[in-house]
Design a protein around this motif. Structure first.
Motif, PDB file in Angstrom:
ATOM      1  N   SER A 461       0.755  -1.254  -0.066  1.00  0.00           N
ATOM      2  CA  SER A 461      -0.180   0.100  -0.046  1.00  0.00           C
ATOM      3  C   SER A 461       0.797   1.471  -0.069  1.00  0.00           C
ATOM      4  O   SER A 461       2.231   1.133   0.132  1.00  0.00           O
ATOM      5  N   PHE A 473      -5.036   2.486   0.620  1.00  0.00           N
ATOM      6  CA  PHE A 473      -5.052   2.973  -0.808  1.00  0.00           C
ATOM      7  C   PHE A 473      -4.821   4.420  -1.007  1.00  0.00           C
ATOM      8  O   PHE A 473      -5.160   5.114  -0.067  1.00  0.00           O
ATOM      9  N   PRO A 474      -4.165   4.906  -1.880  1.00  0.00           N
ATOM     10  CA  PRO A 474      -3.707   4.219  -3.375  1.00  0.00           C
ATOM     11  C   PRO A 474      -2.676   3.286  -3.140  1.00  0.00           C
ATOM     12  O   PRO A 474      -1.921   3.197  -2.097  1.00  0.00           O
ATOM     13  N   VAL A 475      -2.699   2.192  -4.055  1.00  0.00           N
ATOM     14  CA  VAL A 475      -1.449   1.343  -4.112  1.00  0.00           C
ATOM     15  C   VAL A 475      -0.170   2.064  -4.360  1.00  0.00           C
ATOM     16  O   VAL A 475      -0.061   2.871  -5.241  1.00  0.00           O
ATOM     17  N   LYS A 477       3.039   3.447  -5.750  1.00  0.00           N
ATOM     18  CA  LYS A 477       3.208   3.542  -7.205  1.00  0.00           C
ATOM     19  C   LYS A 477       4.721   3.036  -7.583  1.00  0.00           C
ATOM     20  O   LYS A 477       4.874   2.263  -8.833  1.00  0.00           O
ATOM     21  N   SER A 482      -1.996   0.587  -9.130  1.00  0.00           N
ATOM     22  CA  SER A 482      -3.058  -0.583  -9.101  1.00  0.00           C
ATOM     23  C   SER A 482      -2.990  -1.193 -10.498  1.00  0.00           C
ATOM     24  O   SER A 482      -3.437  -2.294 -10.465  1.00  0.00           O
ATOM     25  N   LYS A 483      -2.772  -0.516 -11.584  1.00  0.00           N
ATOM     26  CA  LYS A 483      -2.564  -1.340 -12.776  1.00  0.00           C
ATOM     27  C   LYS A 483      -1.809  -2.685 -12.797  1.00  0.00           C
ATOM     28  O   LYS A 483      -2.366  -3.481 -13.379  1.00  0.00           O
ATOM     29  N   LYS A 486      -3.358  -5.200 -10.507  1.00  0.00           N
ATOM     30  CA  LYS A 486      -4.290  -5.723 -11.131  1.00  0.00           C
ATOM     31  C   LYS A 486      -3.974  -6.888 -12.053  1.00  0.00           C
ATOM     32  O   LYS A 486      -4.451  -8.054 -12.285  1.00  0.00           O
ATOM     33  N   ASN A 567     -12.434  -1.283  -3.203  1.00  0.00           N
ATOM     34  CA  ASN A 567     -10.973  -1.042  -3.721  1.00  0.00           C
ATOM     35  C   ASN A 567     -10.352  -2.681  -3.878  1.00  0.00           C
ATOM     36  O   ASN A 567      -9.596  -2.774  -4.915  1.00  0.00           O
ATOM     37  N   TYR A 568     -10.754  -3.531  -2.900  1.00  0.00           N
ATOM     38  CA  TYR A 568      -9.947  -4.693  -2.998  1.00  0.00           C
ATOM     39  C   TYR A 568     -10.530  -5.547  -4.078  1.00  0.00           C
ATOM     40  O   TYR A 568      -9.978  -6.256  -4.816  1.00  0.00           O
ATOM     41  N   SER A 570     -12.060  -4.515  -6.591  1.00  0.00           N
ATOM     42  CA  SER A 570     -11.749  -4.171  -7.946  1.00  0.00           C
ATOM     43  C   SER A 570     -10.463  -4.626  -8.582  1.00  0.00           C
ATOM     44  O   SER A 570     -10.082  -4.663  -9.658  1.00  0.00           O
ATOM     45  N   LEU A 571      -9.479  -4.839  -7.677  1.00  0.00           N
ATOM     46  CA  LEU A 571      -8.216  -5.599  -7.974  1.00  0.00           C
ATOM     47  C   LEU A 571      -8.344  -7.050  -8.479  1.00  0.00           C
ATOM     48  O   LEU A 571      -7.272  -7.437  -9.178  1.00  0.00           O
TER      49      LEU A 571
END
Length: 789
Positions: A461, A473-475, A477, A482-483, A486, A567-568, A570-571
């Motif tokens: 995180s 969140f956000p994850v 970078k 996040s991209k 996923k 958020n979880y 959506s990943l």
């Protein structure tokens, strides 16, 4: 004069050692008296192993030890002769029948309020007041006959008493539809009731909250109901069971070393909202933690003697209760006993100015009914395996704990993402494993034959491991954002790998931007924000530069957990691993929002169910009982006991109760203290292996808060993991989802575990080969068979 000084010095040292006696932690089997048997797991050197019959390389040329497994110890305590006492015993006094059902009869002693139950078909009986020699001192006889022991305070000190101690103490017995209710009135003007009720497999005792009255200056601290239930003398064969870690036995012995204290530990560990219970030295700014000890994960206790046993299950009030176990000899009483002690007020110390420590008790009593259920066992079931099976049955039938499906032999790997390192000028984010690098680790392990992986990603995180929790969140970078997370989740699914993310909603770092200390952190008895520091490993003093804060349960669930569920989801991950929820239970003494431990557990459980419903799976560490039925996996399950000096054997009670219901792992392979012995313990206890790894070299963690990972780079451990995985694959696949049906101590160093379906494993911790039923078990090795073959 010199001799006199030497004598005084020796006496002072004896007093100091005596005070620390319960914490000395002798290994099982060290001398405690001439009849104490060795039950130690012997520390040994690292070694390589072979398939199916695996032994460490050893230069020893010892002759094999032949073991007759047809007469094995079979879960019983150390051998003792069952002798008929030469002295006359007191008579059974609970003779007035007050209730019965299809299986049992309940009798009460009208002069003490104590009880006895009798199994109708076998005529076996369980006594609340033991039969003891008629020469027993009258005050000790009253102590043992009392159906309740009580602690109270008048404001400064703790005073112990019992229901038969004073002539002014009174009680009345009321027969009820379900059994009997005995209401006690003490000299100190404290009143309470014990309600006795027969059940289908024993009976239960309830302390109704509305029966408690405090009509004088005394304030109730605790009640210990039926403290001598099914107590035994050292002449009998059997043991006390305590749920310390995986479980431990205190064997009955005629003679043993003098013990200065028994076992008395809090269910689910000490409450971190209080300082005194878990520290030896306390000052205004400094505190020294107790030596490491295992925690109580299950609210149970028990004993068995000469073919009759009893399992106690704390079904109400477990969050504020202790399990007590007292060897013979303490208070000059030659009886072994175990019980539950319900806590109504807790004590701590506070510091005001320069006044030093001031003892302080809770003002308001912790409300709620208290209840303990006793399950009776007879014959071959009257041992720790039978006790564990009885608790497993309770979990399944009354707690609705349903088996979690386990696919084959999953290897659990925790990947460390990254964290912030403070530098002389500014700070630097240290990348240990990016999401893209995690894919290469999946591929590398699959290429070595380990495709069935279960990954848990920690430090993923914003700002990494000690970043903005309880915000997640956000994850981060720099790990890929996040991209790429996923993409990792999708890649893992494609490869048949489960991916969990570890989240920390309980213990936030002091530098976190995700919380407000004044609003989000719990408070102690002094009404100040409670600090929860890290400690130096060697000296155990707190590190004031590594400070954390425990989060208010309801607030963190509503403000953070529930808001991050989408958020979880959506990943595309498989689940969330919840740090601290399964191995740390605390209260909050903030006068604006007092939260007891039961409410904290309730908040965690409701959140676990919400996460499962939205994301898929949940996991915790250690696995406190209240999480069972609400998690899909348990990491770092307890595989040992605290080895207090009065303990004789460590046993897999936790594993017998849980295996086949929830998959659990041993501590990481790459962090083992003794590679071969800990590997054997995991195999004996059916714990799946695990690793905690990084992509980058471990040296990058220097000058950070992360000091646990001394060897974590995955390339250093992949070959070792591959060898162990291939060696043990058939064993773990054969026991997946299967219950443990038996565990036996065949000798001091050799143990056998049997599973539903017939799979057996025999492990040998000794330095000589052992022959069991014609099968050779190598020194520091094991053999696996099916149905004994």
């Amino acid at each position: 004069m010199f001799k006199q000084r030497k004598w005084l010095i020796a006496a002072a040292m004896l007093i100091i050692v005596g005070g620390l006696y319960p914490y000395l932690g002798l290994a099982e089997g060290e001398s405690q008296g001439e009849e104490t048997e060795a039950a130690a797991v012997v520390d040994t050197a690292d070694s390589e192993a072979a398939v199916d019959a695996v032994a460490a390389d050893t230069a020893a040329d010892s002759e094999p030890v032949v073991i007759d497994d047809t007469e094995a110890a079979d879960t019983e305590a150390a051998d003792t002769e069952t002798a008929v006492p030469a002295v006359k015993l007191t008579a059974v006094t609970a003779t007035t029948k007050v209730s019965e059902n299809d299986k049992y009869e309940l009798y009460i002693d009208e002069k003490t309020g104590n009880v006895r139950i009798v199994e109708k078909s076998t005529k076996q009986q369980w006594l609340g007041s033991p039969q003891v020699p008629k020469s027993t001192m009258p005050n000790n006889k009253k102590f043992m006959d009392s159906p309740a022991h009580i602690k109270y305070t008048m404001g400064a000190d703790t005073t112990s008493t019992y229901t038969l101690k004073e002539k002014e103490n009174k009680f009345e017995i009321e027969t009820t539809d379900y059994g009997a209710k005995v209401t006690f009135h003490t000299k100190e003007k404290i009143s309470f009731a014990l309600e006795y009720r027969l059940t289908d497999n024993g009976f239960e005792v309830t302390i109704p909250d509305d029966s408690i009255k405090e009509e004088g200056q005394a304030r109730l601290l605790s009640i210990e109901p039926l403290p001598f239930w099914n107590a035994a003398s050292g002449d009998e064969q059997g043991a006390l069971f305590v749920p310390d870690g995986s479980g431990a036995l205190i064997n009955y012995k005629k003679t043993h070393a003098q013990f200065f204290a028994g076992y008395s530990e809090t269910i689910y560990g000490d409450d971190d909202a209080y300082v005194a219970p878990s520290h030896t030295d306390m000052e205004a700014d400094w505190e020294r933690a107790l030596p490491f000890k295992e925690k109580i994960a299950l609210p149970v206790f028990g004993n068995y003697r000469n073919g009759i046993g009893s399992l106690g299950i704390v079904t109400q009030g477990q969050y504020d209760a202790k399990i007590n176990a007292t060897p013979s000899g303490i208070r000059a009483i030659p009886m072994y006993r175990t019980s539950a002690e319900f806590i109504y007020r807790k004590q701590d110390v506070i510091f005001i100015g320069t006044s030093g420590q001031i003892p302080f008790f809770q003002g308001e009593r912790i409300a709620g009914d208290r209840k303990v259920r006793f399950v009776t066992l007879e014959g071959q079931d009257a041992n720790y395996v039978g006790l564990a099976k009885a608790y497993r049955n309770y979990l399944m039938t009354e707690q609705n704990v349903q088996p979690v499906e386990q696919s084959g032999y999953p290897l659990s790997i925790k990947l460390y993402g990254g964290l912030i390192r403070d530098d002389i000028l500014g700070s630097t984010f240290i990348k240990m494993t990016t999401f893209e690098q995690a894919k290469s680790i999946i591929d590398a392990y699959a290429a070595k034959g380990m495709a069935n992986l279960e990954l848990t990603f920690e430090g993923w995180s914003d700002d990494g491991m000690y970043g903005d929790q309880p915000d997640h969140f956000p994850v981060e970078k720099q790990l890929g954002g996040s991209k790429e997370l996923k993409e990792l989740a999708a890649y893992a699914k494609q490869k048949g790998v489960k991916l969990y993310l570890e989240a920390n909603y309980a213990r936030a770092y002091s530098e976190s931007d995700g919380m407000s200390k004044s609003k989000d952190a719990i408070r102690g008895m002094d009404k100040q924000v409670k600090e929860d520091p890290n400690y130096f490993i060697s000296e155990r003093w707190n590190k004031d530069f590594e400070m954390f804060y425990l989060m208010k349960p309801e607030r963190v669930v509503n403000k953070h957990v529930l808001k991050e569920l989408d958020n979880y989801a959506s990943l595309g991950i498989d689940g969330v691993q919840l740090a601290y929820w399964g191995d740390n239970l605390y209260s909050d003494l903030d006068p604006r929002s007092i939260t007891q431990r039961e409410q904290t557990a309730s908040a965690w459980v409701s959140a676990l169910d919400a996460i499962r419903g939205k994301v898929g799976g949940t996991g915790v560490d250690y696995g406190f009982a209240y999480t069972l039925g609400h998690v899909n996996k348990i990491d770092n399950a307890p595989l040992d006991s605290s080895h207090f000096i009065f303990m004789d054997e460590t046993v897999p009670f936790y594993q017998i109760a849980v295996h086949g219901l929830v998959p659990y792992t041993a501590s990481p392979t790459n962090l083992r203290d003794d590679a071969q012995v800990e590997k054997l313990r995991a195999l004996e206890y059916g714990a799946l292996p695990s690793l905690e790894l990084t992509y980058a070299e471990t040296s990058k963690l220097q000058r950070t808060l992360e000091t646990r990972l001394f060897s974590s780079q995955y390339t250093s451990w992949i070959d070792n993991a591959s060898t162990e995985y291939a060696e043990t694959a058939s064993y773990y696949e054969s026991i997946a989802g299967k219950a443990i049906t038996n565990h036996e101590k065949l000798s001091a160093d050799v143990f056998r575990t049997t599973y539903d379906g017939g799979t057996q494993i025999i492990v040998n911790y000794g330095d000589a080969d052992a022959i069991v039923g014609g099968v050779t078990v190598p020194a520091l090795g094991y053999t696996v068979g099916n149905g004994g073959q």
